[in-house]
Design an enzyme around this catalytic site. Sequence first.
Site, PDB file in Angstrom:
ATOM      1  N   GLU A   1      -6.361  16.245   8.834  1.00  0.00           N
ATOM      2  CA  GLU A   1      -7.753  15.915   9.150  1.00  0.00           C
ATOM      3  C   GLU A   1      -8.354  16.899  10.156  1.00  0.00           C
ATOM      4  O   GLU A   1      -7.920  16.945  11.309  1.00  0.00           O
ATOM      5  CB  GLU A   1      -7.842  14.501   9.730  1.00  0.00           C
ATOM      6  CG  GLU A   1      -9.261  14.093  10.104  1.00  0.00           C
ATOM      7  CD  GLU A   1      -9.329  12.706  10.709  1.00  0.00           C
ATOM      8  OE1 GLU A   1     -10.455  12.209  10.874  1.00  0.00           O
ATOM      9  OE2 GLU A   1      -8.273  12.133  11.015  1.00  0.00           O
TER      10      GLU A   1
ATOM     11  N   GLU B   1     -12.095  16.746  20.374  1.00  0.00           N
ATOM     12  CA  GLU B   1     -10.843  16.033  20.155  1.00  0.00           C
ATOM     13  C   GLU B   1      -9.666  16.955  19.837  1.00  0.00           C
ATOM     14  O   GLU B   1      -8.511  16.523  19.927  1.00  0.00           O
ATOM     15  CB  GLU B   1     -11.016  15.006  19.034  1.00  0.00           C
ATOM     16  CG  GLU B   1     -12.058  13.938  19.361  1.00  0.00           C
ATOM     17  CD  GLU B   1     -12.139  12.861  18.301  1.00  0.00           C
ATOM     18  OE1 GLU B   1     -11.089  12.473  17.762  1.00  0.00           O
ATOM     19  OE2 GLU B   1     -13.255  12.404  18.001  1.00  0.00           O
TER      20      GLU B   1
ATOM     21  N   GLU C   1     -14.155   4.275   8.288  1.00  0.00           N
ATOM     22  CA  GLU C   1     -13.499   4.374   9.595  1.00  0.00           C
ATOM     23  C   GLU C   1     -14.602   4.639  10.608  1.00  0.00           C
ATOM     24  O   GLU C   1     -15.169   5.732  10.654  1.00  0.00           O
ATOM     25  CB  GLU C   1     -12.460   5.491   9.643  1.00  0.00           C
ATOM     26  CG  GLU C   1     -11.656   5.449  10.932  1.00  0.00           C
ATOM     27  CD  GLU C   1     -10.961   6.755  11.267  1.00  0.00           C
ATOM     28  OE1 GLU C   1      -9.771   6.712  11.616  1.00  0.00           O
ATOM     29  OE2 GLU C   1     -11.614   7.804  11.213  1.00  0.00           O
TER      30      GLU C   1
END
Length: 275
Positions: free
Chosen positions: A153, A159, A247
Site C-alpha cells: 500500500e 505516514e 476503510e
Amino acid sequence: MKPGVVVNGPDVIYGPLALLSGTFEEKVAKAARMGYRGIEFMVRDPAGLDWAWVKATIQNAGLEVPQVVTGELFGADGLCLVTADDDLYRRAEERTRLVIDLAAYLGAMVNIGRLRGQLRLLGDVADPYSVAVERLRKVALYAAERGVKITLEPLNRYESDFIPNAIEGRRFIEAMGCDNVGLMLDLFHMNIEDASIEEGLRQAGDLLWHVHIADTNRRYPGSGHMPYDSIFATLRDMNYQGYVSAEMLPLPDPDTAAQRTIEFLRRYIQSDERR
C-alpha cells in the site's frame, strides 16, 4: 467490482479506520445485511485467535475475506519491518509470518502499509532502499510458499518516507522480483500524493489488486469532494474486478458510516451480482 468493509478483528480493541460496532459476529452479520460482499479485518496477533471460529463466522454469513489488514501490528504494537532495531525487526517478521499463515487458512491476501516501517528508521546505512527491498522480499517469499498474495500500500508523506504512489510501488515490486506482490491503492492517500487519482490508478495497471475507499476528509464517500464518477469510470475502463473496501473514520458512528458507504457504492457497483 465488489464492495467490502474493513472492521476490527476480535483481537483489536480500537482501530481508528474500522467500521461497524458490536462483537465480531455482530459486525459480520451487519456487513452481510447491508449488502457487502467481503469483510476484511484488522488483526493484531493471530496467535490469540480461534482461526476456525473466525472462518466459520465469516463463511456462515456468506462473505469472503479479500485480505487481512496489518495496520494495527504497527498502530497497537509498534511493529515494523524497516528499522535499525534488530529485535523489533525480528518480532515484526515473526508476527507478519503468523498473519500470512492466517491469511493462507482464510484464502485471503495480506495488506502491508504502515507495517513496512520507514527508511529513516534504518539510520546511517549505505543503501536503505535495498535493505527495505530485501526485508519485504523475505516476507513475500514466505507468503508465496503458502499461496498468499501481498498487497503493498502506497502511503502519503505524513505516514511513510517511501512508496508514496503507484509508480514508486511498481518500482519497489520490480526490485523485489516477486510475482505474488501487487498494489493496494487507497483513495485517501492518492488524494494527497497523486496529481490525478485516475492516472494513478492507470499507472498501477495489472498490479492493482485491491482498492480502499474514503472521501477527501477520510469520512464516508459523498462527504467530501472525491471525483467518484471519473474514478469508477477509470476502474471500469481498466476492467478492475477486485474489491472496493471501506476503510475510513467511523463518523458520525461506525454503523452509519458503513450504511452510507454501501448506499453510495450501489451507484457504481451491483452489490448482488455474483461472479
